[in-house]
Enzyme design. Sequence first.
Site, PDB file in Angstrom:
ATOM      1  N   LYS A  17      12.588   0.065 -34.630  1.00 18.66           N
ATOM      2  CA  LYS A  17      13.349  -1.124 -35.013  1.00 18.66           C
ATOM      3  C   LYS A  17      12.459  -2.108 -35.769  1.00 18.66           C
ATOM      4  O   LYS A  17      11.319  -2.342 -35.380  1.00 18.66           O
ATOM      5  CB  LYS A  17      13.956  -1.784 -33.774  1.00 18.66           C
ATOM      6  CG  LYS A  17      12.939  -2.297 -32.763  1.00 18.66           C
ATOM      7  CD  LYS A  17      13.658  -2.813 -31.531  1.00 18.66           C
ATOM      8  CE  LYS A  17      12.759  -3.418 -30.502  1.00 18.66           C
ATOM      9  NZ  LYS A  17      11.945  -4.551 -30.901  1.00 18.66           N
ATOM     10  N   ASP A  40       9.873  -1.296 -26.296  1.00 16.63           N
ATOM     11  CA  ASP A  40       8.596  -1.597 -26.961  1.00 16.63           C
ATOM     12  C   ASP A  40       7.344  -1.445 -26.088  1.00 16.63           C
ATOM     13  O   ASP A  40       6.406  -2.254 -26.192  1.00 16.63           O
ATOM     14  CB  ASP A  40       8.633  -3.012 -27.548  1.00 16.63           C
ATOM     15  CG  ASP A  40       9.689  -3.162 -28.627  1.00 16.63           C
ATOM     16  OD1 ASP A  40      10.420  -2.191 -28.894  1.00 16.63           O
ATOM     17  OD2 ASP A  40       9.800  -4.257 -29.206  1.00 16.63           O
ATOM     18  N   CYS A  72      11.748  -9.367 -27.317  1.00 18.51           N
ATOM     19  CA  CYS A  72      12.558  -8.192 -27.673  1.00 18.51           C
ATOM     20  C   CYS A  72      13.501  -7.754 -26.553  1.00 18.51           C
ATOM     21  O   CYS A  72      14.592  -7.248 -26.827  1.00 18.51           O
ATOM     22  CB  CYS A  72      11.643  -7.052 -28.092  1.00 18.51           C
ATOM     23  SG  CYS A  72      10.828  -7.420 -29.650  1.00 18.51           S
TER      24      CYS A  72
HETATM   25  C1  C5J Z   1       8.397  -7.788 -28.479  1.00 21.24           C
HETATM   26  C2  C5J Z   1       7.201  -9.389 -29.815  1.00 21.24           C
HETATM   27  N1  C5J Z   1       8.483  -6.475 -28.273  1.00 21.24           N
HETATM   28  N2  C5J Z   1       6.888 -10.148 -28.781  1.00 21.24           N
HETATM   29  N3  C5J Z   1       7.867  -8.213 -29.657  1.00 21.24           N
HETATM   30  O1  C5J Z   1       8.762  -8.572 -27.627  1.00 21.24           O
HETATM   31  O2  C5J Z   1       6.879  -9.733 -30.926  1.00 21.24           O
END
Ligand code: C5J
Length: 221
Positions: free
Chosen positions: A129, A24, A162
């Site tokens: 995702k 991400d 994530c």
């Molecule tokens: C991730 C989030 N990528 N913090 N998403 O950690 O919402």
Amino acid sequence: MPVITAQPNDYELPNDGLALVIIDMQRDFLEPGGFGETLGNDVSRLQTIIPTVQKLRQVFKSKGLLVIHTKEGHREDLADCPPAKLNRGQGTLKIGDEGPMGRILVLGEPGNEIIPELQPEPDEVVIAKPGKGAFYRTGLEEELRSHRITNVIFTGVTTEVCVQTTMREANDRGYECLLVEDATESYFPEFKQATLDMIRAQGGIVGWTATAQQVIAAIET
Ligand code: C5J
């Protein structure tokens, strides 16, 4: 067999089957105006790891190893975003709202793209995702299997959301997982530290942690 000097103990590298997963590193979390900032977070904390992730990617690529990116996002109609997620949080903008980088956390919008510094190359895999874990409603497991991956090195953001969720999912599926300490970041330093500690506790109950330099030194051996 080369090993990464890691915690809680050495991490054995396989002859084949090693992959780098970059979680991400998308504009929505790292740049002003995205999902992360609308939730009240200081996104500049996350930007500090960009050079380290770039370096790891370059080393993996130089050895012909697989690189996988994930990005969190939803369909235009938000059919894959449950109300529990949509309504959670007290952000100034919600998922699907129009923001400075397009609709928040919607696939295909400018804010949903991987940051330019880590723009995926044609031979790299990108997994979109809808959840926090990268195995939930994605083809990640099939992708790993088709490349005969057994060992996964994790980087990316955010450490306790994530990244940790995906690492736990991978651990339960039998992958040998290592999180790179200085190639992952959180909006909350104490949550990052707690995540590193809980991953390697109890003899590595979720996996291993090591610095980027420790990983690179072993891979370049
Ligand atoms: C991730 C989030 N990528 N913090 N998403 O950690 O919402």
